[in-house]
Design an enzyme around this catalytic site. Structure first.
Site, mmCIF file in Angstrom:
data_model
loop_
_atom_site.group_PDB
_atom_site.id
_atom_site.type_symbol
_atom_site.label_atom_id
_atom_site.label_comp_id
_atom_site.label_asym_id
_atom_site.label_seq_id
_atom_site.Cartn_x
_atom_site.Cartn_y
_atom_site.Cartn_z
ATOM 1 N N CYS A 142 -7.160 6.499 4.942
ATOM 2 C CA CYS A 142 -6.584 6.750 6.269
ATOM 3 C C CYS A 142 -6.927 8.160 6.733
ATOM 4 O O CYS A 142 -6.677 9.134 6.017
ATOM 5 C CB CYS A 142 -5.074 6.564 6.241
ATOM 6 S SG CYS A 142 -4.280 6.871 7.837
ATOM 7 N N GLN B 290 0.839 -1.199 0.000
ATOM 8 C CA GLN B 290 0.000 0.000 0.000
ATOM 9 C C GLN B 290 0.875 1.250 0.000
ATOM 10 O O GLN B 290 1.784 1.390 0.817
ATOM 11 C CB GLN B 290 -0.948 0.039 1.191
ATOM 12 C CG GLN B 290 -1.950 1.193 1.043
ATOM 13 C CD GLN B 290 -2.938 1.308 2.173
ATOM 14 O OE1 GLN B 290 -2.552 1.578 3.304
ATOM 15 N NE2 GLN B 290 -4.217 1.107 1.882
#
Length: 345
Positions: free
Chosen positions: A106, A76
């Site tokens: 996030c 990621q």
């Protein structure tokens, strides 16, 4: 036995179940443990998020910084600069990594300050630019996206549909979208609170799947039982599990038994032995002073801390933590772990 027969779903993904990217959790060491527990054929394992500039800076030793490249490991990436993101993806591709995922979910303050993560949902054209720039750098490996169902007050179905439509209209649309079935609130909630306080809305993700039938779509958020995972896989292509595997890595074996009908799972003692073989080889690597260092013992023991539950698990974690205070030498690490386990019985 095929995935489709076991999960009662015609899977378009080679591995429909995955382990979520988790900061400070899905480290190279934790991913190694997951491979020891259940191999690399059934589940995709997502690394913790790495900023694109960090990948570029550490490209000379990615095997230790990110972990060993494997067919089922997805790295990621975090970042908002298209060229930097594409360059990082190209470096990963050249070093044998098979897939990259862009973090658009996030909510941490540090990530917001860098203008990436969940805040990117407010600027879908920027995410589309990142995807399109992959072609400029000849990135051929899959580049996927993980997002939320919304951000702050922008949480309507119309907002989510527009976000996905913008990505799909780029010159390099994502082949796979992973959606955390919660919105996130950027101001006022911590990352931990953003995993629990905003309510789950699975139906929103299922509706999205109907709107984009050609897009491979996985759902994430709150999956802790094999039954709910199997049910989700009748409605979308994939299901991503996070905190359940963090707290109970052997949940992989539970899925092996219940979803794949495989009873030939390894005993915990064998898992510990294989993991210590891995750490022994890692700690024996010859390094130059300028080279990227080896992980500290505290990072090496963290993945195995949750292999035992109940009284034995509590004793094991307590004794092992105490033993680490003595600052043991690298060659004594395996015996330290084994002795802590013996004392915890």
């Amino acid at each position: 036995m095929s995935v489709s027969r076991c999960l009662l779903h015609t899977a378009r993904l080679k591995r429909p179940i995955s382990v979520a990217p988790m900061v400070d959790i899905t480290t190279p060491q934790f991913l190694e443990l997951l491979h020891i527990i259940s191999g690399e054929h059934r589940y995709d394992y997502y690394s913790e998020m790495y900023h694109s500039e960090a990948i570029l800076h550490h490209q000379g030793h990615l095997d230790r910084f990110v972990g060993k490249p494997r067919s089922n490991v997805v790295v990621q990436l975090g970042g908002s600069q298209p060229d930097s993101m594409a360059k990082a993806a190209k470096v990963l591709q050249e070093n044998g990594y098979s897939e990259v995922n862009i973090n658009v979910g996030c909510p941490s303050p540090n990530v917001q300050h860098g203008q990436f993560g969940a805040v990117l949902m407010k600027t879908p054209n920027k995410v589309a630019d990142i995807l399109s720039t992959m072609d400029k750098y000849n990135v051929h490996i899959p580049v996927t996206v993980k997002c939320r169902i919304g951000v702050d007050h922008q949480d309507s179905m119309e907002f989510l549909e527009n976000f996905v439509s913008t990505l799909m209209q780029s010159s390099r649309p994502p082949p796979h979208l992973i959606v955390h079935a919660r919105k996130c609130i950027l101001k006022g909630l911590s990352p931990k609170q953003n995993r629990t306080i905003p309510p789950l809305n699975y139906e929103r993700v299922y509706e999205l799947s109907q709107l984009f039938p050609h897009l491979h779509l996985s759902i994430n958020g709150g999956f802790t039982e094999t039954g709910s995972i199997q049910q989700a896989l009748t409605k979308v292509d994939g299901c991503m599990i996070g905190r359940k595997v963090m707290d109970h890595p052997l949940f992989l074996q539970e899925m092996d038994r219940h979803l794949y009908k495989d009873e030939s799972t390894k005993p915990v003692s064998s898992i510990i032995d294989e993991y210590l073989d891995y750490t022994d080889k890692l700690l024996s690597l010859p390094l130059d002073k300028e080279d990227y260092g080896l992980p500290p013992f505290t990072l090496l023991v963290k993945p195995i801390m949750m292999l035992y539950s109940g009284r034995v698990g509590r004793n094991f974690r307590r004794i092992l933590t105490e033993q680490l205070k003595s600052k043991p030498s690298p060659h004594s690490f395996p015996s330290l772990v084994r002795n802590s386990l013996i004392q915890s019985q």
